[in-house]
Design an enzyme around this catalytic site. Structure first.
Site, PDB file in Angstrom:
ATOM      1  N   ARG A 163       4.380   9.323 -10.898  1.00  0.00           N
ATOM      2  CA  ARG A 163       3.646   8.141 -10.418  1.00  0.00           C
ATOM      3  C   ARG A 163       2.349   7.890 -11.206  1.00  0.00           C
ATOM      4  NH1 ARG A 163       7.955   8.173  -9.135  1.00  0.00           N
ATOM      5  NH2 ARG A 163       8.890   8.206  -7.084  1.00  0.00           N
ATOM      6  N   SER A 212       5.098   3.866   0.365  1.00  0.00           N
ATOM      7  CA  SER A 212       4.749   5.291   0.401  1.00  0.00           C
ATOM      8  C   SER A 212       3.261   5.477   0.129  1.00  0.00           C
ATOM      9  CB  SER A 212       5.567   6.057  -0.645  1.00  0.00           C
ATOM     10  OG  SER A 212       6.933   6.043  -0.317  1.00  0.00           O
ATOM     11  N   GLU A 282      -0.904   7.787  -3.238  1.00  0.00           N
ATOM     12  CA  GLU A 282       0.002   7.074  -4.138  1.00  0.00           C
ATOM     13  C   GLU A 282      -0.342   5.599  -4.154  1.00  0.00           C
ATOM     14  OE1 GLU A 282       4.759   6.029  -4.434  1.00  0.00           O
ATOM     15  OE2 GLU A 282       4.174   8.074  -3.896  1.00  0.00           O
TER      16      GLU A 282
END
Length: 290
Positions: A163, A212, A282
């Site tokens: 990520r 998320s 995130e």
């Protein structure tokens, strides 16, 4: 400038949480040349941020200084250029990319069906789901640098980790080339249907959420750590940890971005106290606090 430039533009309607302040300036370019000319003429001291679908983002209540660049329909096109390769505009959604791949008999990009974002976001954040990441399918991307220069970056130059990428600050991804494998459209559709059903069963898709919230630590699932720390359903004002999927935060109605972000910090603190593991955000948190 042939696109649209708006001052003091509300960003809450453009992000999934439906909260947050305004952009000092919102620029929606007409095409790539319009974007390059605009950035080349813009004072280098002015910060620039690209905005996709606003799905994985908290816009803070004080708004975003500088210029927010939003890529619209001119950047949302996808086409197959051979039996395994797709060229995708930076503003194209994961659903459009995966559907175009299906129609062209290209497999390997079905996972993008499950990510509520755009190609630019996938490239910048190494977006992924169901065991696949953007870095596995990306060949290269075209970006407009903060200076207004247009350049092509191959996947090996993006420094991909989980990520994360090393894309230059202030640049805008205007297109990307993805490569899959030859496949049967019926089998590709079946996999897309499986992914869609799994998301429907496990995620609060019809809520004001940001997707998320925390990265999965090595060897752990973020949602399990949050659940084990007793955070399922935890609230701060109208911000709540989803009871359906504990790695999702929700805006139940009129939550401020400050409440949503502070709830996330509450969760991080509880997980740290319970398991000793420090969760990393995130979701991107941008702008200034009010």
């Amino acid at each position: 400038m042939r696109g649209r430039l708006t001052s003091n533009a509300p960003l809450a309607p453009l992000v999934w949480f439906k909260s947050g302040g305004n952009a000092q300036w919102l620029f929606e370019p007409k095409d790539v040349a319009d974007l390059t000319d605009f950035l080349a003429a813009l004072d280098p001291a002015v910060p620039v941020m690209a905005l996709g679908l606003g799905s994985n983002m908290i816009v803070r209540d004080g708004g975003v200084p500088g210029v927010v660049v939003r890529l619209g329909k001119p950047f949302a096109k996808v086409a197959a250029i051979d039996a395994t390769t797709l060229t995708c505009g930076g503003g194209a959604s994961g659903i459009l990319v995966s559907s175009t791949a299906r129609d062209a008999g290209i497999t390997g990009v079905e996972f993008l069906r499950s990510i509520p974002g755009t190609v630019g976001g996938f490239v910048r954040m190494n977006g992924g789901a169901y065991g696949r990441d953007t870095s596995e399918i990306l060949i290269d991307c075209d970006v407009v640098l903060r200076s207004g220069q247009r350049t092509t970056l191959t996947v090996d130059r993006l420094g991909y980790t989980y990520r994360h990428s090393t894309l230059p600050e202030g640049c805008v991804v205007v297109s990307a080339t993805f490569r899959g494998h030859p496949g049967e459209p019926a089998a590709i559709q079946a996999e897309m249907d499986r992914i869609a059903a799994a998301r429907e069963a496990s995620q609060p898709l019809r809520s004001k959420t940001g997707g998320s919230t925390f990265k999965n630590p090595d060897g752990h699932k973020a949602w399990q750590l949050v659940d084990q720390a007793g955070c399922r359903g935890l609230r701060r004002g109208d911000a709540q940890v989803s009871e359906k999927h504990t790695n999702f935060l929700l805006n139940l109605g009129s939550a401020t971005s400050a409440e949503i972000e502070q709830l996330g910090e509450d969760v991080r603190a509880k997980v740290q106290a319970h398991s000793g593991i420090e969760l990393e955000w995130e979701i991107q948190r941008v702008g200034v606090m009010k």
